[in-house]
Motif scaffolding. Sequence first.
Motif, PDB file in Angstrom:
ATOM      1  N   ALA A   1      -0.202 -16.670  -1.996  1.00  0.00           N
ATOM      2  CA  ALA A   1       0.839 -15.715  -1.600  1.00  0.00           C
ATOM      3  C   ALA A   1       0.256 -14.423  -1.029  1.00  0.00           C
ATOM      4  O   ALA A   1       0.973 -13.618  -0.434  1.00  0.00           O
ATOM      5  N   VAL A   2      -1.023 -14.214  -1.208  1.00  0.00           N
ATOM      6  CA  VAL A   2      -1.640 -12.947  -0.785  1.00  0.00           C
ATOM      7  C   VAL A   2      -1.891 -12.934   0.723  1.00  0.00           C
ATOM      8  O   VAL A   2      -2.457 -13.870   1.280  1.00  0.00           O
ATOM      9  N   ARG A   3      -1.436 -11.866   1.338  1.00  0.00           N
ATOM     10  CA  ARG A   3      -1.636 -11.672   2.779  1.00  0.00           C
ATOM     11  C   ARG A   3      -1.216 -10.232   3.067  1.00  0.00           C
ATOM     12  O   ARG A   3      -0.344  -9.685   2.386  1.00  0.00           O
ATOM     13  N   ALA A   4      -1.815  -9.616   4.090  1.00  0.00           N
ATOM     14  CA  ALA A   4      -1.400  -8.258   4.466  1.00  0.00           C
ATOM     15  C   ALA A   4       0.098  -8.277   4.788  1.00  0.00           C
ATOM     16  O   ALA A   4       0.575  -9.183   5.459  1.00  0.00           O
ATOM     17  N   GLY A   5       0.821  -7.308   4.268  1.00  0.00           N
ATOM     18  CA  GLY A   5       2.264  -7.225   4.498  1.00  0.00           C
ATOM     19  C   GLY A   5       3.094  -7.804   3.363  1.00  0.00           C
ATOM     20  O   GLY A   5       4.299  -7.597   3.302  1.00  0.00           O
ATOM     21  N   THR A   6       2.456  -8.538   2.469  1.00  0.00           N
ATOM     22  CA  THR A   6       3.181  -9.111   1.321  1.00  0.00           C
ATOM     23  C   THR A   6       3.340  -8.058   0.231  1.00  0.00           C
ATOM     24  O   THR A   6       2.422  -7.279  -0.025  1.00  0.00           O
TER      25      THR A   6
ATOM     26  N   THR B   1     -11.438 -12.098  -7.794  1.00  0.00           N
ATOM     27  CA  THR B   1     -11.326 -10.869  -7.013  1.00  0.00           C
ATOM     28  C   THR B   1     -11.318 -11.292  -5.552  1.00  0.00           C
ATOM     29  O   THR B   1     -12.230 -11.998  -5.104  1.00  0.00           O
ATOM     30  N   ILE B   2     -10.283 -10.891  -4.821  1.00  0.00           N
ATOM     31  CA  ILE B   2     -10.134 -11.359  -3.438  1.00  0.00           C
ATOM     32  C   ILE B   2      -9.873 -10.197  -2.486  1.00  0.00           C
ATOM     33  O   ILE B   2      -9.322  -9.166  -2.874  1.00  0.00           O
ATOM     34  N   VAL B   3     -10.264 -10.389  -1.240  1.00  0.00           N
ATOM     35  CA  VAL B   3     -10.042  -9.388  -0.197  1.00  0.00           C
ATOM     36  C   VAL B   3      -8.814  -9.815   0.613  1.00  0.00           C
ATOM     37  O   VAL B   3      -8.749 -10.957   1.082  1.00  0.00           O
ATOM     38  N   VAL B   4      -7.878  -8.907   0.782  1.00  0.00           N
ATOM     39  CA  VAL B   4      -6.677  -9.198   1.566  1.00  0.00           C
ATOM     40  C   VAL B   4      -7.034  -9.169   3.055  1.00  0.00           C
ATOM     41  O   VAL B   4      -7.726  -8.260   3.514  1.00  0.00           O
ATOM     42  N   THR B   5      -6.580 -10.179   3.782  1.00  0.00           N
ATOM     43  CA  THR B   5      -6.815 -10.232   5.232  1.00  0.00           C
ATOM     44  C   THR B   5      -5.463 -10.317   5.936  1.00  0.00           C
ATOM     45  O   THR B   5      -4.435 -10.539   5.296  1.00  0.00           O
ATOM     46  N   PRO B   6      -5.449 -10.157   7.270  1.00  0.00           N
ATOM     47  CA  PRO B   6      -4.163 -10.231   7.986  1.00  0.00           C
ATOM     48  C   PRO B   6      -3.453 -11.564   7.799  1.00  0.00           C
ATOM     49  O   PRO B   6      -2.223 -11.627   7.817  1.00  0.00           O
ATOM     50  N   THR B   7      -4.226 -12.640   7.587  1.00  0.00           N
ATOM     51  CA  THR B   7      -3.586 -13.960   7.508  1.00  0.00           C
ATOM     52  C   THR B   7      -3.628 -14.575   6.118  1.00  0.00           C
ATOM     53  O   THR B   7      -3.076 -15.655   5.910  1.00  0.00           O
ATOM     54  N   GLY B   8      -4.286 -13.942   5.161  1.00  0.00           N
ATOM     55  CA  GLY B   8      -4.385 -14.515   3.824  1.00  0.00           C
ATOM     56  C   GLY B   8      -5.331 -13.704   2.973  1.00  0.00           C
ATOM     57  O   GLY B   8      -5.124 -12.510   2.771  1.00  0.00           O
ATOM     58  N   SER B   9      -6.370 -14.352   2.506  1.00  0.00           N
ATOM     59  CA  SER B   9      -7.351 -13.638   1.676  1.00  0.00           C
ATOM     60  C   SER B   9      -8.661 -14.403   1.697  1.00  0.00           C
ATOM     61  O   SER B   9      -8.697 -15.568   2.094  1.00  0.00           O
ATOM     62  N   ARG B  10      -9.719 -13.706   1.303  1.00  0.00           N
ATOM     63  CA  ARG B  10     -10.972 -14.426   1.054  1.00  0.00           C
ATOM     64  C   ARG B  10     -11.522 -13.987  -0.298  1.00  0.00           C
ATOM     65  O   ARG B  10     -11.463 -12.808  -0.657  1.00  0.00           O
TER      66      ARG B  10
END
Length: 373
Positions: A274-279, A352-361
């Motif tokens: 569910a994680v993504r920029a804008g969420t 621990t994840i990094v939020v990206t424009p399309t999801g996460s890494r």
Amino acid sequence: MTVPPAATYPPMDVAGRASRLRARFDEVGCDALVVSRLVNTRYLTGFTGSAGVLVVTSDELVLVTDGRYRDQAGEQLAAAGVDGRVEVGQTAAEQQELLVGAVRGISRLGLEAAHVSWATQRRWAGEWFPESELVPTEGMVEGLRQRKDEGELARMAAAAALADAALAAVRPRLAEGPTEAEVALELDTEVRRLGATGASFETIVASGPNGARPHARPGPRRIVEGDLVVVDFGATVEGYRSDMTRTTIVGSPTPVQERMLEVVAASQAAGVAAVRAGTECVDVDRACREVIEEAGWAEAFLHGTGHGVGLDIHEDPRVAKSSTATLEADHVVTVEPGVYLPEHGGVRIEDTIVVTPTGSRPLTHAPKDPHLP
Ligand code: ZN
Ligand code: ZN
């Protein structure tokens, strides 16, 4: 593996941070900010000492500290490329005088309201800065800290990689009947041996019934066959932290334990997806919670889904039912649902994840298979 030397990380844009802070002065109605929270001073200047007050005016940075940091403060500001003045006061009276001098002529003086004690506020308003109007502010620097630059992300990735390696080294010991405290000590030692400055918070090793308490402290309990063991820990590299939880079953799980492991794994995967920029953070929390609710364990998920990580182990944004935050690219957050049943133990899985424009890494990569090899 060991932590790469500092020189090999991409640089952090420490020098650019004060101007981003100043850009927010108008919005909160202040002409300058007195930064009394040390971790925020570190973020704005690179100074890592244990005492100091930073004044950020529209055109100046003044760090008032004491004699212990006479050399270190100037060196650290210079190393970070920060154009600021260091003022050293040997006594409390001298430091007061220097601080009063630094804010002279400022009409609206912002304070970090969540980090100034009542006594300090009274002193500042009454004796120290009577000419200035004190303006309470909240989250000014913390707001900036949410988005990490490339240099910060590299340090957090290194911290996470160290924790992965430490867990890989220590985890086989769980089958040998150690106490929780012994496992915690081994993890803490291993992250330091690998080059971290230390653990990123007090390591949690919670076995059997203790695992049903999400923040149990590691104690003298011996880990035995049939235990679920929750291990939640991280490493710190140049002040930046990682956070990861893995749950191991020692021996064979009971049917209930097996179900707990499956449900939490599915919940955690749903949260990460569910994680993504804008969420909105609340939607990430809901994604995790729904899976656990469907399994009938809504009441056994005893905490929020996650939190920001960086220079602090818990920072903004919070990922919880009550969160009003929205994720942005380069936020770093955890996703860590859990199910806690006193008769069966606890299960939590956290990355621990990094939020990206399309999801996460993910920054944390340790395997999630709950079985020991
Ligand atoms: Zn954790
Ligand atoms: Zn966490």
